[in-house]
Design an enzyme around this catalytic site. Structure first.
Site: not given
Length: 915
Positions: A38, A109, A118, A120, A359, A481, A605, A661, A788, A807, A810-812, A874, A894
């Site tokens: 602002k 303000r 809205g 703050m 803005r 709002h 899977r 897999r 993993e 590959s 990333t989950n495990d 993956c 990828y």
């Protein structure tokens, strides 16, 4: 206040205050980090000569100092710096702050570097007291106006600074209750119908309520008022709604907010004055039209708060054509200057126009895409900037369901159309009525959909709004709002539905002119595209993009939204270097993914292929077999199912790569647990109940995630991966004989040492050679592994010697790397995020500092052995924009995600490449 401040010096020498006035400013639009959005834009508008009332900005460094120093201020701020800045305003306007005859009034303000509409606090008309109000009345010649300003100021200050608020969501605002009581006594419905004496009585009642409920007198000294208001603005940076909003929008808490003090201009001086909020384009649809609302004889909060339903901006062209023409010219000038759709606030004081704010405007996903596309075609921005203007997750709004028109028409013909409001947030939503944020949270915790229904939303509703499928308000306009926040969140919203009569205490909603009463928990449906509110649930259908791509029920030439979507995707594909694959286990999923632009399958899977029908029976026979002979017989039953599955995937993907897999989960996941189900299985496979139950019990593991699964299962029972590899290679041979090239990528899961991969690879190569000899045709295939396990990441240089690709699962990898269960972390992760232990949920967005470091190390070590080693991700993180940017910078080849996340991933990859 000291009588003389000439000898008082700020010890630090740092500039904390930046002044602005029409034609010049000490800041500009590039200083958002210091002045907030602002303040920076007020300075910019002043610099380019727009009519901006003079003022000054306390920088964000004051806010951070405030929190770092036990809510105190830099030395000399209130003794010297602020009085000096006030003096500049006084000189520009010829008024004095606190002068009983011609008082300078100011607004106070908030303004963070990222827009937080809205969240703050704001205070208007500061500087009024029992003396200065008479001076304002005399100078303006309008006592009613003066007392209306005073009434508003006492109400705002009492709420924001002195904390006189509703006790809970079922209670009304105490100030509004007093105001409504006086209007009822007078027999009027609008604030503008109250006269001077009414307003004087209301001010007295407000002050009495403040004293009674807070034990504090309302302050008369304008300098005390100003210090209190500035403290409240900085304090509001850490109020509950601001914290929730920051979490939802990934805004760091250490940024702090600026505070803007600006000379008041008055839209409530009578019929020649007014105030409004507008957008340079339609914020809901993106259409290139001047879009906004205004009210005559009002102040800005009246428009945003929704206490009065405003008029469309086009009516101003008829009512005050000169003012409208000025605004329209400013609209064009701002768009040309900022090269973006802008949100503006303005006030008309006695037929003179003032700009109070501009803005970059919040917009729906649909609007974001259309505005970026149109501005590119108009030459305002290029393709790269157009892509950077679209947040990847905004594409979700183009893929969401809409109401089935036949079902909706039937509901309306049955008399279920309850009311029609303003179409503030497009889309379709159905759910249970919730009259408070708390109720919405409870409904969501039960796994149900919520519709948040409020008289008008306020910043305190922010968490409920984030949880609700849709938002419905009785009051408010397109710039209220509710409308602003809903558009930013991508929520369905119907605002300003005046036919509703909502009673929080009774927990009910009545429909004007009918006997219809809806209770908390009743179902309603909102059409945010038309503004219709319909009783009960309505079936949905696929949106335009899906109808063209997947359903094939709509021709591209008849689908303008799809045409824009398609062009944006073409731009994204031109600039991105990161490939995007999909996670798919069935041909139908693969076909859908290809229509969304998938360039291969990054994760199939195979365990998902064994559930249902006769497959699960054969799988269970294999698991329960006493010896390898019986196990082999069961595997022979599974082989044709697997071969057909892989053939279908290869066929759907054409020549695109397919990563498969091998079986990963522990075997007990395929077995029944209840006695009745165990008994039924025993009869089906000809075994005694006791023998089956004993075998199931023997398979029990204390920590199955770290037990007999993945490559460990294949090493102990090589016949299992052998069957799967045979199915893969046989399917590939069939495809090749049909004239198609396919290169299967066989992925070994849960490897932690190179020897595990070497042993499994021996099984794979042995079976593959045998099948190709049988089929009398050669097939190229790759063997790689899923990284993993942290040890695998740390020893990737060794593992790469036996792998064609990595590959990252990333989950495990996240579970093992953090020592945290994905399924159980919900009970503590929200608290962790509140304490900034993790800025985001690490199972949704990659923990780049920890798990990301493991991936970077693994990639570097792997490619030090094989420079062309193919790398992919993956896990569920593959569709997360922040993770995709990480993958781009790390050199991953990828990402792989669910079909509906593919457009999002394509755009995120392009944005990462553009930088």
């Amino acid at each position: 206040m000291p009588t003389s401040r000439l000898n008082i010096q700020a010890t630090s020498g740092k500039q904390y205050i930046y002044s602005f006035t029409e034609g010049s400013a000490e800041g500009d639009a590039t200083m958002k980090n210091l002045l907030g959005g602002k303040g920076a834009n007020l300075a910019e508008m002043a610099n380019i000569g727009l009519p901006v009332p003079p003022g000054f900005t306390l920088s964000t460094e004051v806010c951070t100092y405030y929190y770092d120093h036990s809510q105190t201020y830099p030395e000399g701020l209130f003794e010297q710096d602020i009085p000096d800045a006030l003096e500049k305003i006084e000189t520009a306007l010829g008024k004095k702050f606190g002068d009983p005859e011609d008082p300078l009034l100011v607004s106070v303000r908030s303004g963070a570097r990222a827009s937080m509409p809205g969240m703050m606090d704001t205070i208007l008309n500061l500087g009024l007291n029992d003396t200065t109000v008479e001076g304002l009345a005399h100078r303006s010649g309008n006592p009613r106006f003066a007392w209306d300003c005073y009434r508003r100021f006492v109400q705002m200050y009492g709420d924001v600074v002195m904390d006189l608020k509703p006790q809970d969501s079922k209670h009304s605002d105490p100030f509004e209750s007093i105001l409504d009581e006086h209007k009822k006594k007078k027999g009027c419905s609008l604030d503008t119908q109250l006269d001077t004496d009414d307003l004087k009585a209301i001010v007295s009642a407000f002050k009495a309520a403040i004293l009674e409920r807070t034990g504090q007198e309302f302050p008369e000294d304008p300098h005390v008022q100003l210090q209190g208001a500035i403290g409240a603005v900085f304090g509001s940076w850490n109020n509950e709604r601001a914290i929730v909003y920051r979490k939802l929008n990934h805004i760091p808490g250490y940024w702090g907010t600026a505070c803007n003090v600006q000379a008041m201009v008055f839209g409530n001086m009578g019929d020649r004055s007014g105030t409004g909020v507008a957008f340079t384009r339609d914020a809901a649809t993106g259409e290139n039209i001047f879009y906004g609302e205004y009210l005559m004889n009002a102040q800005g909060e009246d428009v945003v708060a929704g206490t009065r339903t405003p008029l469309k901006i086009r009516h101003l062209q008829e009512e005050k054509p000169d003012i409208y023409q000025q605004l329209d010219c400013i609209r064009t000038r701002l768009e040309q200057h900022y090269r973006d759709m802008m949100d503006i606030e303005f006030t008309i004081e006695n037929d003179r126009l003032f700009m109070l704010q501009c803005r970059v405007g919040k917009r729906t996903g649909l609007a974001a895409i259309r505005i970026a596309y149109d501005m590119c075609k108009e030459g305002l921005i290029d393709e790269k900037e157009a892509l950077m203007r679209i947040e990847p997750d905004q594409l979700n709004q183009l893929l969401r369901p809409v109401f089935d028109q036949k079902e909706k028409d039937r509901a309306i013909s049955e008399g279920r159309l309850l009311a029609t409001g303003l179409n503030a947030g497009p889309g379709a939503a159905t759910g249970s009525i919730c009259f408070s944020a708390r109720q919405a949270q409870e409904v969501k915790e039960r796994g149900q959909q919520a519709i948040l229904v409020r008289i008008e939303t306020s910043p305190e509703d922010i968490e409920g709004m984030s949880l609700a499928e849709g938002i419905l308000t009785e009051r408010g306009g397109m710039t209220s709002h509710a409308a602003l926040v809903a558009r930013q969140m991508g929520k369905v919203c119907v605002a300003g539905c005046g036919e509703l009569d909502i009673d929080y205490q009774k927990g009910e909603m009545r429909i004007e002119g009918t006997d219809i009463v809806l209770k908390e928990g009743d179902s309603i449906s909102l059409d945010g595209t038309t503004g219709e509110v319909i009783q009960g649930e309505i079936k949905t259908r696929n949106p335009e993009v899906i109808e063209v791509l997947a359903d094939k029920t709509l021709k591209p030439e008849d689908a303008p939204t799809w045409q824009i979507f398609d062009q944006v995707m073409q731009w994204a594909d031109h600039y991105r270097t990161l490939k995007v694959r999909t996670n798919a286990d069935q041909p139908e999923q693969a076909e859908l993914a290809v229509t969304f632009g998938a360039e291969g399958i990054g994760l199939c899977r195979t365990e998902h292929m064994f559930f249902g029908g006769q497959r699960i029976d054969a799988m269970r026979e294999m698991i329960l077999a006493d010896d390898i002979g019986d196990r082999q017989k069961a595997l022979e039953k599974l082989l044709p199912y697997q071969r057909d599955d892989f053939y279908g995937l290869f066929k759907a993907m054409g020549s695109r790569p397919v990563t498969i897999r091998l079986l990963d989960p522990p075997l007990h996941e395929f077995l029944p647990q209840e006695d009745a189900e165990i008994e039924a299985l025993a009869k089906k496979i000809g075994m005694a109940f006791h023998d089956v139950k004993t075998r199931i019990d023997n398979l029990h593991e204390f920590n199955p995630m770290l037990g007999l699964r993945g490559c460990r299962l294949g090493i102990l029972h090589p016949e299992i991966p052998a069957m799967q590899v045979r199915a893969i290679i046989e399917a590939a041979c069939i495809i090749k004989k049909e004239g198609h090239d396919i290169i299967p990528e066989i992925m070994v899961p849960l490897v932690s040492t190179v020897r595990e991969l070497e042993l499994t690879s021996e099984i794979i190569h042995k079976v593959a050679r045998r099948v190709m000899a049988e089929q009398e045709i050669g097939v190229t295939y790759l063997v790689g592994t899923m990284i993993e396990v942290p040890r695998a990441a740390l020893t990737s240089g060794d593992i790469a010697k036996a792998a064609d690709f990595f590959s990252y699962g990333t989950n495990d990898l996240t579970q093992m790397g953090l020592g945290m269960s994905r399924d159980d972390s919900g009970q503590f992760l929200p608290v962790y995020q509140n304490y900034d232990i993790f800025p985001h949920n690490p199972f949704e967005s990659l923990d780049q500092e920890g798990i990301g470091r493991l991936i970077k190390l693994s990639a570097k070590e792997g490619r030090s052995v094989k420079s062309d080693l193919k790398l992919g991700i993956c896990g569920e993180h593959g569709g997360d924009p922040a993770t995709i940017e990480f993958c781009h910078t790390t050199g991953i080849n990828y990402v792989s995600c669910s079909p509906f996340r593919i457009p999002i991933a394509r755009l995120a990859a392009a944005r990462a490449a553009i930088g």
